[in-house]
Design a protein around this motif. Structure first.
Motif, PDB file in Angstrom:
ATOM      1  N   LYS A  11      -0.696   1.943   9.946  1.00  0.00           N
ATOM      2  CA  LYS A  11       0.516   2.374   9.225  1.00  0.00           C
ATOM      3  C   LYS A  11       1.650   2.292  10.180  1.00  0.00           C
ATOM      4  O   LYS A  11       1.396   3.250  11.326  1.00  0.00           O
TER       5      LYS A  11
ATOM      6  N   ASP B 298      -1.501   7.448   1.635  1.00  0.00           N
ATOM      7  CA  ASP B 298      -1.792   6.352   0.758  1.00  0.00           C
ATOM      8  C   ASP B 298      -2.076   6.939  -0.820  1.00  0.00           C
ATOM      9  O   ASP B 298      -2.963   7.807  -0.849  1.00  0.00           O
TER      10      ASP B 298
ATOM     11  N   ARG C  96       0.690  -1.344  -0.060  1.00  0.00           N
ATOM     12  CA  ARG C  96       0.086   0.040   0.014  1.00  0.00           C
ATOM     13  C   ARG C  96       0.735   1.316  -0.060  1.00  0.00           C
ATOM     14  O   ARG C  96       0.273   2.335   0.100  1.00  0.00           O
TER      15      ARG C  96
END
Ligand code: HEM
Length: 413
Positions: A323, A81, A74
């Motif tokens: 994340k 993102d 990702r």
């Protein structure tokens, strides 16, 4: 910015003097648990919820060892993102997980193996000799453009079969792609930066398309020939995959070793006793010195990973979708892994730094090449221009690359 107010998403943090940056990371490491930061604004994406800053060596290493949980797919090179196409366009396999990552990496891994890199040691030496010849002719000058940028640029272009007349254009575009938030390269208008990045990518994509068409007629021993004819399990790279792979290799080949070389000159200027040690026994000390330069400078500051499932690591619970940002720069100064970590010590051995990434599938493909380039250039410089020193650096404003844009150098005539 106070230490309590450390904000890794604020560009002012990355503009601080390097010693202040190192001290702030020491504070974060001392907290014991990864701190959670809000995301920075980017022109490419909705602002996400935030990220955990992995600042300790143990966390960075362990996350790297679990690529199935800490995914690159990702986006590894950006905290935000990015749209999938953007990620792959600029990152190719660095922003992918296995099996796609492994499939791409297999195509080029042989070319970067220690055995093949050793085979063109002579080319690297010849290029370094020429660069130092020119430096001696020119006299005191900007070390980045006259020395540090030239060797990695020539070597990666030679490996790709890029002709010398395209070198300047390649460097200008790789500079833009990794220019971070630096106003010298990037517009303050966020929409305009997207155009600037895409234009730089398109220029490199056009170059590889032209080269690939030529190599289809007359294949050579270069990497563009290998990439454009690669046949993995009956499949060939699409032209988009080829372009992205090419962009990754020229960007990674150029924008890292150059900064390591500039930092090396700064470090051997600041720490005179380390220079004396090195020049006193160049052959005996170069290998450890190169590792210490990469540890201390950490030219690549971070890579990101995203959790594929709930996971507990070193006492911290993570949720699927979280994340994490792996701060190599901080792991490389971790007092739990290195004695007296703020000391630049070229005798440090073993030196388990993560400057080329942690052990795992994404460990730097170009590490052997970078080590050869650094070794050969430092040997050439300190043999022929032993009195060379650095002045004040003009640093790149970036949270990702510990870059030096310009660095005046002096040496006795
Ligand atoms: C001192 C110089 C260099 C430093 C500090 C450096 C640093 C790094 C780091 C930290 C990574 C890890 C990425 C991750 O885990 O997600 C990486 C990956 C990579 N590096 Fe380097 N690098 C250097 C030189 C080079 C050179 C000369 C090349 C030549 C092409 C190169 C090509 C790559 C590529 C292709 C990857 C992606 C590998 C993958 O995803 O499998 N690097 N590098």
């Amino acid at each position: 910015m106070t230490f309590a107010g450390i904000d890794l998403s604020d560009n002012r943090f990355w503009a601080m003097p390097l010693a202040g940056r190192a001290a702030a990371f020491a504070e974060l490491r001392a907290e014991g648990r990864p701190r959670f930061f809000a995301e920075p604004e980017t022109p490419f994406a909705e602002k996400g919820p935030g990220y955990y800053a992995l600042v300790r060596h143990a966390d960075v290493s362990e996350a790297s060892r679990h690529p199935d949980v800490f995914s690159s797919g990702r986006g590894a090179t950006s905290v935000a993102d990015l749209p999938v196409e953007f990620n792959e366009y600029f990152g190719s396999m660095i922003n992918m997980d296995d099996p796609r990552h492994a499939r791409l990496r297999r195509i080029v891994s042989r070319a970067f193996s220690p055995r093949l890199i050793a085979q063109f040691e002579q080319d690297v030496r010849r290029a370094a000799t020429e660069i130092v010849d020119d430096l001696l002719d020119t006299g005191p000058c900007d070390f980045v453009s006259h020395v540090a940028a030239r060797l990695p640029l020539k070597i990666i272009c030679d490996m790709m079969g890029i002709p010398a007349e395209a070198y300047d254009m390649v460097l200008a575009n790789t500079n833009i792609i990794l220019s971070g938030a630096d106003p010298e390269f990037m517009s303050a208008d966020l929409d305009e930066t997207v155009t600037q990045l895409l234009t730089a990518g398109a220029a490199l994509a056009e170059l590889v398309t032209t080269l690939a068409a030529e190599r289809a007629q007359a294949p050579g021993g270069d990497l563009v020939s290998a990439l454009s004819t690669a046949n993995i399990d009956g499949e060939q790279l699409t032209s988009a995959e080829l372009a992205s792979f090419f962009i990754l290799l020229v960007v990674a080949g150029n924008e890292t070793t150059r900064n390591a070389l500039s930092h090396a000159l700064m470090l051997f200027t600041e720490f005179e006793e380390q220079r004396a040690l090195l020049t006193g026994d160049l052959e005996g000390r170069l290998q450890a010195a190169v590792e210490e330069v990469v540890r201390y400078a950490s030219p690549v500051i971070f890579m990101r990973r995203t959790l594929t499932r709930d996971f507990t690591m070193n006492g911290q619970d993570y949720r699927e979708g979280d994340k994490t940002v792996l701060y190599y720069y901080s792991a490389n100064r971790d007092e739990a892994a290195f004695a007296d970590p703020d000391r630049f010590d070229i005798t440090r051995w073993p030196n388990p730094h993560v400057g080329f990434g942690g052990a795992g599938p994404h460990y730097c493909l170009g590490a052997h090449l970078a080590r050869r380039e650094l070794t050969v250039m430092l040997r050439e410089l300190f043999t022929r221009v032993p009195g060379i020193t650095a002045g004040e650096p003009d640093r790149l404003l970036s949270s990702f690359i510990n870059g030096i844009k310009r660095l005046p150098c002096e040496f006795p005539g």
